[in-house]
Each structure stands twice: as structure tokens, then as C-alpha cells.
Scaffold this motif. Structure first.
Motif, PDB file in Angstrom:
ATOM      1  N   GLY A  89       0.794  -1.219   0.000  1.00 26.54           N
ATOM      2  CA  GLY A  89       0.000   0.000   0.000  1.00 26.54           C
ATOM      3  C   GLY A  89       0.827   1.270   0.000  1.00 26.54           C
ATOM      4  O   GLY A  89       0.305   2.344   0.332  1.00 26.54           O
ATOM      5  N   LEU A  90       2.114   1.188  -0.366  1.00 28.67           N
ATOM      6  CA  LEU A  90       2.982   2.365  -0.350  1.00 28.67           C
ATOM      7  C   LEU A  90       2.502   3.408  -1.352  1.00 28.67           C
ATOM      8  O   LEU A  90       2.199   3.092  -2.502  1.00 28.67           O
ATOM      9  CB  LEU A  90       4.421   1.958  -0.686  1.00 28.67           C
ATOM     10  N   VAL A  91       2.450   4.666  -0.910  1.00 30.31           N
ATOM     11  CA  VAL A  91       2.097   5.798  -1.767  1.00 30.31           C
ATOM     12  C   VAL A  91       3.221   6.821  -1.681  1.00 30.31           C
ATOM     13  O   VAL A  91       3.595   7.245  -0.583  1.00 30.31           O
ATOM     14  CB  VAL A  91       0.765   6.449  -1.347  1.00 30.31           C
ATOM     15  N   VAL A  92       3.769   7.197  -2.818  1.00 25.86           N
ATOM     16  CA  VAL A  92       4.846   8.184  -2.883  1.00 25.86           C
ATOM     17  C   VAL A  92       4.287   9.447  -3.528  1.00 25.86           C
ATOM     18  O   VAL A  92       3.611   9.376  -4.569  1.00 25.86           O
ATOM     19  CB  VAL A  92       6.048   7.653  -3.683  1.00 25.86           C
ATOM     20  N   ARG A  93       4.566  10.581  -2.914  1.00 25.43           N
ATOM     21  CA  ARG A  93       4.112  11.872  -3.449  1.00 25.43           C
ATOM     22  C   ARG A  93       5.302  12.792  -3.681  1.00 25.43           C
ATOM     23  O   ARG A  93       6.248  12.808  -2.897  1.00 25.43           O
ATOM     24  CB  ARG A  93       3.123  12.543  -2.494  1.00 25.43           C
ATOM     25  N   ARG A  94       5.224  13.555  -4.765  1.00 23.15           N
ATOM     26  CA  ARG A  94       6.220  14.594  -5.034  1.00 23.15           C
ATOM     27  C   ARG A  94       5.492  15.924  -5.104  1.00 23.15           C
ATOM     28  O   ARG A  94       4.604  16.114  -5.938  1.00 23.15           O
ATOM     29  CB  ARG A  94       6.942  14.314  -6.357  1.00 23.15           C
ATOM     30  N   ASN A  95       5.811  16.808  -4.182  1.00 20.63           N
ATOM     31  CA  ASN A  95       5.137  18.108  -4.083  1.00 20.63           C
ATOM     32  C   ASN A  95       3.620  17.943  -3.954  1.00 20.63           C
ATOM     33  O   ASN A  95       2.831  18.704  -4.511  1.00 20.63           O
ATOM     34  CB  ASN A  95       5.468  18.982  -5.295  1.00 20.63           C
ATOM     35  N   GLY A  96       3.205  16.896  -3.223  1.00 17.87           N
ATOM     36  CA  GLY A  96       1.796  16.672  -2.948  1.00 17.87           C
ATOM     37  C   GLY A  96       1.067  15.835  -3.975  1.00 17.87           C
ATOM     38  O   GLY A  96      -0.044  15.362  -3.706  1.00 17.87           O
ATOM     39  N   ALA A  97       1.658  15.628  -5.155  1.00 20.45           N
ATOM     40  CA  ALA A  97       1.016  14.842  -6.211  1.00 20.45           C
ATOM     41  C   ALA A  97       1.535  13.408  -6.159  1.00 20.45           C
ATOM     42  O   ALA A  97       2.732  13.173  -5.987  1.00 20.45           O
ATOM     43  CB  ALA A  97       1.291  15.452  -7.579  1.00 20.45           C
ATOM     44  N   VAL A  98       0.629  12.439  -6.305  1.00 20.97           N
ATOM     45  CA  VAL A  98       1.020  11.028  -6.248  1.00 20.97           C
ATOM     46  C   VAL A  98       1.936  10.697  -7.422  1.00 20.97           C
ATOM     47  O   VAL A  98       1.656  11.045  -8.577  1.00 20.97           O
ATOM     48  CB  VAL A  98      -0.224  10.119  -6.271  1.00 20.97           C
ATOM     49  N   ASP A 104       3.278   7.829  -9.654  1.00 24.61           N
ATOM     50  CA  ASP A 104       2.905   6.471 -10.036  1.00 24.61           C
ATOM     51  C   ASP A 104       4.064   5.508  -9.821  1.00 24.61           C
ATOM     52  O   ASP A 104       5.237   5.865 -10.031  1.00 24.61           O
ATOM     53  CB  ASP A 104       2.478   6.458 -11.505  1.00 24.61           C
ATOM     54  N   ALA A 105       3.723   4.283  -9.415  1.00 23.43           N
ATOM     55  CA  ALA A 105       4.767   3.285  -9.146  1.00 23.43           C
ATOM     56  C   ALA A 105       5.633   3.037 -10.377  1.00 23.43           C
ATOM     57  O   ALA A 105       6.828   2.734 -10.248  1.00 23.43           O
ATOM     58  CB  ALA A 105       4.125   1.984  -8.674  1.00 23.43           C
ATOM     59  N   GLY A 106       5.070   3.173 -11.555  1.00 23.58           N
ATOM     60  CA  GLY A 106       5.848   2.983 -12.769  1.00 23.58           C
ATOM     61  C   GLY A 106       6.914   4.044 -12.967  1.00 23.58           C
ATOM     62  O   GLY A 106       7.842   3.856 -13.758  1.00 23.58           O
ATOM     63  N   ALA A 107       6.793   5.164 -12.260  1.00 22.53           N
ATOM     64  CA  ALA A 107       7.777   6.249 -12.384  1.00 22.53           C
ATOM     65  C   ALA A 107       8.863   6.187 -11.313  1.00 22.53           C
ATOM     66  O   ALA A 107       9.800   6.979 -11.351  1.00 22.53           O
ATOM     67  CB  ALA A 107       7.068   7.605 -12.304  1.00 22.53           C
ATOM     68  N   TRP A 108       8.742   5.246 -10.353  1.00 27.37           N
ATOM     69  CA  TRP A 108       9.769   5.131  -9.318  1.00 27.37           C
ATOM     70  C   TRP A 108      11.100   4.759  -9.957  1.00 27.37           C
ATOM     71  O   TRP A 108      11.197   3.860 -10.795  1.00 27.37           O
ATOM     72  CB  TRP A 108       9.381   4.072  -8.293  1.00 27.37           C
TER      73      TRP A 108
END
Length: 347
Positions: free
Chosen positions: A136-145, A147-151
Motif C-alpha cells: 500500500g505504499l504511496v509516494v508523493r512529489r510536491n503533494g502529487a502522487v 505512479d509506481a511505474g515512475a519510481w
């Protein structure tokens, strides 16, 4: 079984009509939106002339959301570049090139593509690496999610600081602020394994009931769905929905037809010497008029199909009470500046 399959097919058709009608409604701005977009565009140009770029860029962006156009997109991209937001400007120029390509405007496409290519050499990039992703990990950059494909991918970002956050159920949140390193450089932020969060207080309150306790309340009983009456009712409901879609399609087609005529007349009156010799604004208005005319025609066709489907569904829902013979004929009439619809029936 045949009746149920017919209901499912009818429902699918109505859903498709609704989707297309909604898409048409979003494709062209209203007269009020177009006027607001023009006012915002002019205000943005005035602010640029005064050197107030930080105030001008949001004006162009708001104008573009209301009434998308190549000229507004170009001014937005140019404003963002002059403001130093290289990644945002690069993306905006690429969007301008794509708009010009779709419109068959090769010169404009080449011009926007060159500006995007120049900016690409100066892009600063930020990668977010996740080595041990929690459930259930959620990563945000400057408040915007993100996507796991962009990690892990080095993505273009505007110069400056960027806040990275990571959260997961039952884990302590992680956050860090990253600073870009300059043109052509990549900064990588590593997300560490998240620590377990302290157990929530009062968890025992959710414990299951002990043996011997009061029995759980029985689920309420529901009557079984009716047979033929239920099918007729479903068809009548779908008839009204399809009829509503049909009316919306006709209204949408009428609106687009009016817009097409207004923009064509404005181009010929103010920006064109002849029907084919126009300045840049006249060319844009003519293109907009043609697009609106196409959408007008589509709207009338969708409206005709919706109305025909609504009448057919309503008639078939009558069962034994339906007329011995029923017929409906839809005749769309399309033209360069809009369309019309002829609807004839016999019951």
C-alpha cells in the motif's frame, strides 16, 4: 433469457451514448467560457509586457483550460521558460507542437518542437528510488502522487526544492526535501524501508463477539426481482435515459452549430480578405469553426440515435399493449457550418 440479453444490450448502447454525449459537451467551451478565456489571455499579455511573469503565467494557464488553443499554449510555454520553470515550459512547448500536428500546421509544429528541443538540453531531473516497497505504499512529489511505474526514473522537474513523501498503512510516514543540482544533472532520493507505526489504541474494541453473546441481527430479506414486469420497467427506464441523451445530443449539435457560424463570420469580417486569405488569427478562427461544425454534426447524429433508441425501447416496454406497427426514421442533415436532424415516426 432472451429478454435479459436484450436489456443488457440496450443498457450498453445507452452507456455508450452517454459517454459520447459527455465527451461532446466537454469538447467546446460555452460563449461565457470563450469570453473569459479571451479576457484572461489579454490580461496575461499585458502582464508580460510589464515584466510580471509570475502573475502572467497563471492567466495563460487559466485561459487555456477554458478555451484551449495553440496561441494560448505557446504564450504559456514562453512565459514559463522566461520564469525559469524549464521542465514546465518544455512540457508546454511539446503540447503546443502536438496541438499544431493535430491541426496539420507544420510550421507551428516545427517552431514549438525547436523550442522544446532547446529546453531539453537544460532540464534538471529528479529520481525517487524505492528499494523495499511496503504494502500500500504511496509516494508523493510536491503533494502529487507519483505512479509506481515512475519510481526510479529520472523525471524532469523545475529548478529548486521538491518535497518527497512516502506513506503506507501501519507504517510511519517518511518525508524529505530535495534540491535540484543544475542543468543536465540528476538527483536521486532514496526511500528507506518504512518503520512500523505504534499499535493503535483501543484495538481490542474491534475484537469479535465472545461465545454466548447475543446473536448478530439477521440480514433483512429482499423480495425476488420480478420477471416480465421488471424487464418492462428496465426498458422504460432505459427509454427515458436514451431519450435524454438524444435531447442532449440535439442541444449540443445546435450549440456547436451556432459557435461554428459565429467564428466563421468573425474570421471573414475581421481577419480575412477573402475566404482563403486570412491572417494568423483568421486561420485559427476558421479552424475552430470547422472543428465546431464537425462536432455539431456528430451531436445531431448522436441525438438522432438517442431519440430513436428511446422511442424503440419505450414502445417495446409496452408488451401486449404496444401498437401493432411502430416505425421511427431519423434523418440527419449535415453541412460545413453545422447540422440538423429530421425525426419521423408512425405508431
Amino acid at each position: 433469457m432472451t429478454r435479459h440479453r436484450g436489456n443488457r444490450r440496450a443498457a450498453w448502447c445507452v452507456a455508450a451514448l452517454l459517454s459520447l454525449s459527455a465527451g461532446l459537451a466537454r469538447a467546446e467551451p460555452s460563449a461565457d467560457q470563450a469570453a473569459a478565456a479571451e479576457a484572461l489571455f489579454r490580461e496575461g499579455r499585458e502582464l508580460v509586457a510589464q515584466g510580471k511573469l509570475a502573475e502572467a503565467c497563471p492567466k495563460f494557464a487559466a485561459s487555456q483550460r477554458l478555451d484551449p488553443g495553440y496561441g494560448t499554449q505557446w504564450n504559456l510555454a514562453d512565459c514559463l521558460e522566461r520564469l525559469g520553470r524549464t521542465a514546465s515550459a518544455w512540457a508546454a512547448f511539446r503540447e503546443a507542437a502536438d496541438m499544431a500536428s493535430r491541426a496539420g500546421q507544420a510550421d507551428r509544429e516545427a517552431k514549438a518542437t525547436r523550442r522544446a528541443a532547446d529546453l531539453e538540453q537544460r532540464l534538471e531531473r529528479l529520481a525517487v528510488a524505492v528499494s523495499a516497497p511496503a504494502d500500500g505504499l504511496v509516494v508523493r512529489r510536491n503533494g502529487a502522487v507519483l505512479d509506481a511505474g515512475a519510481w526510479g526514473a529520472p523525471l524532469p522537474v523545475d529548478p529548486g526544492k521538491h518535497r518527497i513523501e512516502a506513506t503506507a498503512p501501519g507504517k510511519k510516514p517518511f518525508s524529505v526535501e530535495a534540491q535540484t543540482a543544475g542543468p543536465g544533472k540528476v538527483v536521486t532520493v532514496a526511500i528507506p524501508p518504512l518503520e512500523d507505526a505504534p499499535a493503535a489504541a483501543g484495538a481490542s474494541a474491534a475484537a469479535p463477539p465472545q461465545p454466548g453473546g447475543p446473536p448478530a441481527p439477521a440480514a433483512p430479506l429482499r423480495p425476488a426481482a420480478g420477471g416480465d414486469d421488471g424487464g418492462a420497467s428496465t426498458r422504460r427506464t432505459l427509454a427515458f435515459v436514451a431519450g435524454g441523451v438524444g435531447v442532449a445530443g440535439v442541444v449540443t449539435g445546435s450549440i456547436f452549430g451556432l459557435i461554428a457560424g459565429a467564428r466563421w463570420n468573425r474570421a471573414q469580417d475581421e481577419h480575412c480578405r477573402t475566404e482563403t486569405l486570412c491572417d494568423d488569427r483568421g486561420v485559427a478562427l476558421v479552424d475552430d469553426a470547422k472543428s465546431a461544425a464537425t462536432l455539431s454534426n456528430i451531436g445531431f447524429v448522436v441525438g438522432g440515435v438517442g431519440l430513436a433508441a428511446g422511442v424503440a425501447l419505450f414502445v417495446t416496454s409496452l408488451g401486449d399493449a404496444q401498437p401493432a406497427a411502430a416505425r421511427i426514421v431519423v434523418t440527419p442533415a449535415v453541412g460545413a457550418n453545422g447540422g440538423g436532424l429530421g425525426l419521423h415516426g408512425r405508431f
